[in-house]
Design an enzyme around this catalytic site. Structure first.
Site, PDB file in Angstrom:
ATOM      1  N   TYR A 139      -1.890  -2.373   6.346  1.00 56.07           N
ATOM      2  CA  TYR A 139      -2.826  -2.079   5.256  1.00 56.07           C
ATOM      3  C   TYR A 139      -4.267  -2.328   5.718  1.00 56.07           C
ATOM      4  CZ  TYR A 139      -4.888  -2.492   0.548  1.00 56.07           C
ATOM      5  OH  TYR A 139      -5.652  -2.347  -0.588  1.00 56.07           O
ATOM      6  N   SER A 175      -0.776  -9.771  -4.582  1.00 60.53           N
ATOM      7  CA  SER A 175      -0.655  -8.460  -5.214  1.00 60.53           C
ATOM      8  C   SER A 175       0.657  -8.375  -6.010  1.00 60.53           C
ATOM      9  CB  SER A 175      -0.692  -7.367  -4.133  1.00 60.53           C
ATOM     10  OG  SER A 175      -0.539  -6.100  -4.701  1.00 60.53           O
ATOM     11  N   GLY A 198      -7.362  -3.426  -4.461  1.00 59.49           N
ATOM     12  CA  GLY A 198      -7.410  -2.679  -3.207  1.00 59.49           C
ATOM     13  C   GLY A 198      -8.293  -3.332  -2.150  1.00 59.49           C
ATOM     14  N   HIS A 230      11.807   1.242   0.043  1.00 56.52           N
ATOM     15  CA  HIS A 230      11.452  -0.173   0.208  1.00 56.52           C
ATOM     16  C   HIS A 230      12.605  -0.912   0.892  1.00 56.52           C
ATOM     17  CE1 HIS A 230       7.759  -0.188  -1.990  1.00 56.52           C
ATOM     18  NE2 HIS A 230       8.260  -0.156  -3.206  1.00 56.52           N
ATOM     19  N   ARG A 273       1.585  -5.488   5.272  1.00 50.97           N
ATOM     20  CA  ARG A 273       0.320  -6.053   4.799  1.00 50.97           C
ATOM     21  C   ARG A 273       0.314  -7.551   5.060  1.00 50.97           C
ATOM     22  NH1 ARG A 273      -2.023  -5.374  -1.422  1.00 50.97           N
ATOM     23  NH2 ARG A 273      -4.181  -5.901  -0.899  1.00 50.97           N
ATOM     24  N   GLY A 327       0.812  -1.215   0.000  1.00 48.90           N
ATOM     25  CA  GLY A 327       0.000   0.000   0.000  1.00 48.90           C
ATOM     26  C   GLY A 327       0.844   1.263   0.000  1.00 48.90           C
ATOM     27  N   THR A 328       2.037   1.160  -0.561  1.00 50.32           N
ATOM     28  CA  THR A 328       2.956   2.312  -0.638  1.00 50.32           C
ATOM     29  C   THR A 328       2.293   3.517  -1.295  1.00 50.32           C
ATOM     30  OG1 THR A 328       4.596   0.603  -1.150  1.00 50.32           O
ATOM     31  CG2 THR A 328       5.323   2.900  -1.309  1.00 50.32           C
ATOM     32  N   THR A 329       1.653   3.259  -2.429  1.00 49.11           N
ATOM     33  CA  THR A 329       1.042   4.342  -3.214  1.00 49.11           C
ATOM     34  C   THR A 329      -0.008   5.072  -2.367  1.00 49.11           C
ATOM     35  OG1 THR A 329       1.232   2.759  -5.038  1.00 49.11           O
ATOM     36  CG2 THR A 329       0.049   4.798  -5.487  1.00 49.11           C
TER      37      THR A 329
END
Ligand code: A3P
Length: 331
Positions: free
Chosen positions: A226, A170, A299, A140, A162, A80-82
């Site tokens: 997350y 993912s 998501g 990262h 996560r 869920g970096t973005t």
């Protein structure tokens, strides 16, 4: 609009693998390297790194100069970096750039670019030196590959992890989307992931390093999941705002700012922006192409069940239980 430190910078030469030096090729040749996923991976200090980025990442520990007021968003990929970048950037900069502003950077730039990666995408080390403090940065890299000064100077770190089965699924989708060398099968990817062989893996080492750091420096390291962003995003926005040193005022609470941030950074809202629908970047000498749209897939929590067999899920659960035993970190 007032100048907002967005960290937006197109890479000049730093990420162009065609400009990799012989030294980097030499390094890769000397260290264990494996094919798999979308690009080869090389093992450096017990961490698998994308071979074409090896030199850049190895340089971070020696050459990145942390400042005591840096804020670093650290994630294992596909955690869920973005989303975290969009949330942190909009919260951190809201006094200079309201979310109502038609020129808000996130309306025209993918979240990945507004917070530079230390030593990588948009964040070459010389450029980071030019940014005003406090800097909002991302990585990262595991803690062990960052300079020790990150800890000794007391840099604030937000770590997002996560549930591993969802992170794996993912990643499998993502790697197959970006790679041009043919798809990697789910079983092969699963075996590599469970052996710890995935970019920035082993994932358990990554999670544990930041988990322990959050226990050692609880006021300076915020450990998030997350799943909690999904279940209670409003609470996470409040927590983030306080942690970033810009807590929501009563007036902002009354004005619904937390909800505004959550809506602005929601999956559907970000995914439907042109900046995230079109375009992308080529990496690894053209072997991969990262479409910005590939950063937004489903998501959801629990999507692993649509892809992994019962046996795979049980194996991963046993691995996770074993690796995290005694740490207090439970999934
Ligand atoms: P899925 O592949 O399970 O859909 P990262 O940004 O670290 O690469 O992580 C990507 C994952 O985060 C993808 O998960 C992606 O869909 C999800 N994601 C991206 N933006 C999101 C958002 N605003 N809200 C929820 N999930 C988001």
């Amino acid at each position: 609009m007032a100048q907002v430190h967005s960290g937006i910078k197109e890479s000049s030469s730093t990420n162009d693998p065609s400009e990799s030096s012989n030294t980097e090729a030499d390094l890769v040749a000397r260290l264990p390297t494996r094919e798999g996923w979308s690009t080869p991976l090389t093992l450096h200090n017990q961490c698998w790194l994308r071979s074409h980025m090896l030199g850049k990442f190895m340089a971070v520990r020696d050459n990145f100069r942390p400042r005591g007021d840096d804020i670093i968003l650290a994630t294992h990929p596909k955690s869920g970096t973005t989303w975290l970048k969009a949330l942190a950037f909009s919260i951190f900069n809201r006094s200079r750039c309201s979310l109502d502003n038609d020129n808000h950077p996130l309306l025209t730039t993918t979240p990945q670019k507004v917070v530079p990666f230390i030593g990588a995408v948009g964040g070459d080390l010389d450029y980071l030196e030019t940014l005003p403090s406090p800097r909002l940065l991302s990585t990262h890299l595991p803690l062990s590959l960052l300079p020790p000064a990150v800890s000794t100077l007391g840099c604030r770190v937000v770590y997002l992890c996560r549930e591993p089965k969802d992170a794996f699924v993912s990643r499998w989708h993502f790697e197959n989307k970006i790679g041009k060398g043919g798809p990697i099968g789910l079983e092969d990817a699963f075996d590599m992931f469970c052996q710890g062989c995935s970019a920035f893996g082993p994932f358990w080492e990554h999670y544990l390093q930041y988990w322990k750091e959050s226990s050692a420096r609880p006021r300076e390291v915020l450990f998030l999941r997350y799943e909690e962003l999904v279940s209670d995003p409003l609470e996470v926005v409040r927590k983030l705002a306080s942690f970033l040193g810009v807590p929501l005022t009563q007036e902002e609470e009354d004005g619904g700012v937390a909800q505004q941030v959550v809506s602005f950074c929601s999956f559907d809202s970000l995914r439907n922006l042109d900046a995230n629908k079109a375009g992308g970047v080529e990496r690894a000498g053209g072997k991969v192409f990262i479409q910005f749209s590939s950063l937004f897939r489903k998501g959801k929590v629990g999507d692993w069940a649509n892809h992994m067999s019962k046996e795979m899920a049980e194996k991963m659960d046993r691995l996770v239980e074993d690796k995290f035993k005694g740490s207090g970190l439970v999934f």
